[in-house]
Design a protein around this motif. Structure first.
Motif, PDB file in Angstrom:
ATOM      1  N   VAL A 149      14.418  -6.741   5.839  1.00  0.00           N
ATOM      2  CA  VAL A 149      13.952  -6.240   7.140  1.00  0.00           C
ATOM      3  C   VAL A 149      14.965  -5.254   7.704  1.00  0.00           C
ATOM      4  O   VAL A 149      14.600  -4.189   8.217  1.00  0.00           O
ATOM      5  CB  VAL A 149      13.689  -7.410   8.110  1.00  0.00           C
ATOM      6  CG1 VAL A 149      13.462  -6.916   9.522  1.00  0.00           C
ATOM      7  CG2 VAL A 149      12.508  -8.241   7.630  1.00  0.00           C
ATOM      8  N   GLU A 150      16.261  -5.567   7.629  1.00  0.00           N
ATOM      9  CA  GLU A 150      17.292  -4.660   8.138  1.00  0.00           C
ATOM     10  C   GLU A 150      17.271  -3.331   7.376  1.00  0.00           C
ATOM     11  O   GLU A 150      17.409  -2.257   7.967  1.00  0.00           O
ATOM     12  CB  GLU A 150      18.667  -5.315   8.031  1.00  0.00           C
ATOM     13  CG  GLU A 150      18.883  -6.419   9.050  1.00  0.00           C
ATOM     14  CD  GLU A 150      20.211  -7.156   8.865  1.00  0.00           C
ATOM     15  OE1 GLU A 150      20.946  -6.861   7.892  1.00  0.00           O
ATOM     16  OE2 GLU A 150      20.499  -8.028   9.698  1.00  0.00           O
ATOM     17  N   THR A 151      17.070  -3.395   6.062  1.00  0.00           N
ATOM     18  CA  THR A 151      16.991  -2.176   5.261  1.00  0.00           C
ATOM     19  C   THR A 151      15.789  -1.338   5.677  1.00  0.00           C
ATOM     20  O   THR A 151      15.894  -0.103   5.804  1.00  0.00           O
ATOM     21  CB  THR A 151      16.897  -2.521   3.760  1.00  0.00           C
ATOM     22  OG1 THR A 151      18.001  -3.339   3.410  1.00  0.00           O
ATOM     23  CG2 THR A 151      16.912  -1.265   2.903  1.00  0.00           C
ATOM     24  N   MET A 152      14.656  -1.972   5.901  1.00  0.00           N
ATOM     25  CA  MET A 152      13.455  -1.240   6.311  1.00  0.00           C
ATOM     26  C   MET A 152      13.656  -0.590   7.682  1.00  0.00           C
ATOM     27  O   MET A 152      13.219   0.547   7.910  1.00  0.00           O
ATOM     28  CB  MET A 152      12.250  -2.196   6.342  1.00  0.00           C
ATOM     29  CG  MET A 152      11.778  -2.623   4.966  1.00  0.00           C
ATOM     30  SD  MET A 152      10.515  -3.894   4.999  1.00  0.00           S
ATOM     31  CE  MET A 152       9.195  -3.088   5.837  1.00  0.00           C
ATOM     32  N   ILE A 153      14.328  -1.285   8.601  1.00  0.00           N
ATOM     33  CA  ILE A 153      14.564  -0.730   9.932  1.00  0.00           C
ATOM     34  C   ILE A 153      15.509   0.471   9.842  1.00  0.00           C
ATOM     35  O   ILE A 153      15.294   1.488  10.508  1.00  0.00           O
ATOM     36  CB  ILE A 153      15.113  -1.819  10.885  1.00  0.00           C
ATOM     37  CG1 ILE A 153      14.033  -2.864  11.164  1.00  0.00           C
ATOM     38  CG2 ILE A 153      15.627  -1.214  12.179  1.00  0.00           C
ATOM     39  CD1 ILE A 153      14.524  -4.070  11.950  1.00  0.00           C
ATOM     40  N   VAL A 160       4.849  -2.901   6.656  1.00  0.00           N
ATOM     41  CA  VAL A 160       5.122  -3.640   5.423  1.00  0.00           C
ATOM     42  C   VAL A 160       4.294  -3.018   4.303  1.00  0.00           C
ATOM     43  O   VAL A 160       3.088  -2.827   4.470  1.00  0.00           O
ATOM     44  CB  VAL A 160       4.755  -5.136   5.600  1.00  0.00           C
ATOM     45  CG1 VAL A 160       4.973  -5.912   4.303  1.00  0.00           C
ATOM     46  CG2 VAL A 160       5.563  -5.763   6.722  1.00  0.00           C
ATOM     47  N   PRO A 161       4.909  -2.689   3.177  1.00  0.00           N
ATOM     48  CA  PRO A 161       4.161  -2.060   2.086  1.00  0.00           C
ATOM     49  C   PRO A 161       3.041  -2.994   1.594  1.00  0.00           C
ATOM     50  O   PRO A 161       3.246  -4.171   1.363  1.00  0.00           O
ATOM     51  CB  PRO A 161       5.205  -1.855   0.984  1.00  0.00           C
ATOM     52  CG  PRO A 161       6.528  -1.990   1.655  1.00  0.00           C
ATOM     53  CD  PRO A 161       6.319  -2.823   2.867  1.00  0.00           C
ATOM     54  N   GLY A 162       1.840  -2.421   1.456  1.00  0.00           N
ATOM     55  CA  GLY A 162       0.702  -3.175   0.944  1.00  0.00           C
ATOM     56  C   GLY A 162      -0.062  -3.955   1.986  1.00  0.00           C
ATOM     57  O   GLY A 162      -1.095  -4.549   1.683  1.00  0.00           O
ATOM     58  N   TYR A 163       0.416  -3.947   3.254  1.00  0.00           N
ATOM     59  CA  TYR A 163      -0.261  -4.727   4.290  1.00  0.00           C
ATOM     60  C   TYR A 163      -1.639  -4.157   4.605  1.00  0.00           C
ATOM     61  O   TYR A 163      -2.619  -4.895   4.694  1.00  0.00           O
ATOM     62  CB  TYR A 163       0.603  -4.786   5.553  1.00  0.00           C
ATOM     63  CG  TYR A 163       0.016  -5.651   6.644  1.00  0.00           C
ATOM     64  CD1 TYR A 163       0.264  -7.016   6.658  1.00  0.00           C
ATOM     65  CD2 TYR A 163      -0.796  -5.105   7.642  1.00  0.00           C
ATOM     66  CE1 TYR A 163      -0.274  -7.817   7.641  1.00  0.00           C
ATOM     67  CE2 TYR A 163      -1.334  -5.902   8.618  1.00  0.00           C
ATOM     68  CZ  TYR A 163      -1.068  -7.257   8.624  1.00  0.00           C
ATOM     69  OH  TYR A 163      -1.613  -8.061   9.590  1.00  0.00           O
ATOM     70  N   LYS A 164      -1.716  -2.832   4.770  1.00  0.00           N
ATOM     71  CA  LYS A 164      -3.005  -2.218   5.121  1.00  0.00           C
ATOM     72  C   LYS A 164      -4.011  -2.392   3.985  1.00  0.00           C
ATOM     73  O   LYS A 164      -5.190  -2.587   4.226  1.00  0.00           O
ATOM     74  CB  LYS A 164      -2.827  -0.733   5.434  1.00  0.00           C
ATOM     75  CG  LYS A 164      -2.205  -0.481   6.766  1.00  0.00           C
ATOM     76  CD  LYS A 164      -2.170   1.000   7.077  1.00  0.00           C
ATOM     77  CE  LYS A 164      -1.511   1.221   8.435  1.00  0.00           C
ATOM     78  NZ  LYS A 164      -1.459   2.635   8.778  1.00  0.00           N
ATOM     79  N   GLU A 165      -3.552  -2.302   2.725  1.00  0.00           N
ATOM     80  CA  GLU A 165      -4.432  -2.465   1.595  1.00  0.00           C
ATOM     81  C   GLU A 165      -4.984  -3.884   1.520  1.00  0.00           C
ATOM     82  O   GLU A 165      -6.145  -4.112   1.173  1.00  0.00           O
ATOM     83  CB  GLU A 165      -3.715  -2.136   0.269  1.00  0.00           C
ATOM     84  CG  GLU A 165      -3.394  -0.679   0.072  1.00  0.00           C
ATOM     85  CD  GLU A 165      -2.126  -0.252   0.819  1.00  0.00           C
ATOM     86  OE1 GLU A 165      -1.380  -1.113   1.285  1.00  0.00           O
ATOM     87  OE2 GLU A 165      -1.922   0.964   0.969  1.00  0.00           O
ATOM     88  N   LYS A 166      -4.164  -4.826   1.895  1.00  0.00           N
ATOM     89  CA  LYS A 166      -4.586  -6.231   1.775  1.00  0.00           C
ATOM     90  C   LYS A 166      -5.385  -6.686   2.989  1.00  0.00           C
ATOM     91  O   LYS A 166      -6.396  -7.361   2.848  1.00  0.00           O
ATOM     92  CB  LYS A 166      -3.358  -7.122   1.581  1.00  0.00           C
ATOM     93  CG  LYS A 166      -3.693  -8.547   1.261  1.00  0.00           C
ATOM     94  CD  LYS A 166      -2.470  -9.322   0.824  1.00  0.00           C
ATOM     95  CE  LYS A 166      -2.857 -10.708   0.382  1.00  0.00           C
ATOM     96  NZ  LYS A 166      -1.716 -11.457  -0.096  1.00  0.00           N
ATOM     97  N   PHE A 167      -4.934  -6.335   4.189  1.00  0.00           N
ATOM     98  CA  PHE A 167      -5.557  -6.847   5.416  1.00  0.00           C
ATOM     99  C   PHE A 167      -6.344  -5.799   6.200  1.00  0.00           C
ATOM    100  O   PHE A 167      -7.015  -6.115   7.166  1.00  0.00           O
ATOM    101  CB  PHE A 167      -4.502  -7.479   6.342  1.00  0.00           C
ATOM    102  CG  PHE A 167      -3.782  -8.634   5.699  1.00  0.00           C
ATOM    103  CD1 PHE A 167      -4.424  -9.847   5.540  1.00  0.00           C
ATOM    104  CD2 PHE A 167      -2.477  -8.509   5.250  1.00  0.00           C
ATOM    105  CE1 PHE A 167      -3.767 -10.919   4.959  1.00  0.00           C
ATOM    106  CE2 PHE A 167      -1.827  -9.576   4.670  1.00  0.00           C
ATOM    107  CZ  PHE A 167      -2.468 -10.781   4.516  1.00  0.00           C
ATOM    108  N   GLY A 168      -6.216  -4.544   5.834  1.00  0.00           N
ATOM    109  CA  GLY A 168      -6.939  -3.494   6.554  1.00  0.00           C
ATOM    110  C   GLY A 168      -6.156  -2.966   7.739  1.00  0.00           C
ATOM    111  O   GLY A 168      -5.133  -3.513   8.130  1.00  0.00           O
ATOM    112  N   ASP A 169      -6.662  -1.881   8.302  1.00  0.00           N
ATOM    113  CA  ASP A 169      -6.000  -1.262   9.445  1.00  0.00           C
ATOM    114  C   ASP A 169      -6.601  -1.843  10.715  1.00  0.00           C
ATOM    115  O   ASP A 169      -7.810  -1.733  10.958  1.00  0.00           O
ATOM    116  CB  ASP A 169      -6.198   0.261   9.391  1.00  0.00           C
ATOM    117  CG  ASP A 169      -5.333   0.970  10.407  1.00  0.00           C
ATOM    118  OD1 ASP A 169      -4.491   0.286  11.050  1.00  0.00           O
ATOM    119  OD2 ASP A 169      -5.458   2.193  10.522  1.00  0.00           O
TER     120      ASP A 169
END
Length: 173
Positions: A149-153, A160-169
């Motif tokens: 999380v610190e690296t991403m910030i 989060v990578p893959g979140y939209k593909e899995k759960f949608g926008d």
């Protein structure tokens, strides 16, 4: 032999329930025990019957007395063959001892595994529900999550990578 004394003192009902055997297995074991008991009963009945042959009866019934005399001579001269079964008995007793030792070893392994499973079950029952955990507690349990999380910030990634593909926008715009 020791196995006969053990078989006489076995409480099969307790064994069936403690081992958690299936209905088919219990039925097969009970059928085997019934056949064994029937065989023992028939053997005892046959062993109690007389084994002598009344040759005088055959002499009075048969015309050819030579046949009866020859049968009497054969019966008198008959010597049953004796076999030394001590080697077989020793092999069976050795096998029985190994089987008992293996059974004890298996029992010890199962007891140890059962203790581990009970400890795991107690740990699961005592654990807090996932909904009650805080992000700090999760971070303490798994420091890699905090690092990720610190690296991403630092890189400015707020998704989060893959979140939209899995759960949608879920954005309304």
């Amino acid at each position: 032999m020791a196995s006969k004394a053990v078989a006489a003192t076995v409480d099969f009902a307790r064994i069936y329930s403690s081992l958690g055997l299936g209905k088919e297995t219990i039925a097969a074991l009970q059928a085997f025990r019934k056949r064994h008991n029937d065989a023992q009963r028939i053997h005892a009945q046959l062993a109690a019957q007389p084994t002598t042959v009344d040759l005088s009866y055959y002499r009075s019934v048969l015309r050819n007395k030579d046949v009866v005399d020859e049968a009497e001579k054969i019966l008198r001269d008959f010597k049953p063959v004796t076999y030394d079964v001590n080697a077989h008995i020793k092999a069976i007793e050795t096998f029985e001892a190994k089987a008992v030792a293996k059974a004890k070893e298996t029992t010890e392994k199962i007891d140890a595994e059962l203790k581990d499973l009970q400890a795991t079950l107690a740990n699961i029952e005592e654990a807090r529900p996932f909904e009650d955990l805080t992000s700090e507690e999760v971070g303490k349990a798994h420091p890699r999550i905090v690092e990720a999380v610190e690296t991403m910030i630092k890189k400015g990634k707020w998704t989060v990578p893959g979140y939209k593909e899995k759960f949608g926008d879920l954005s309304l715009m």
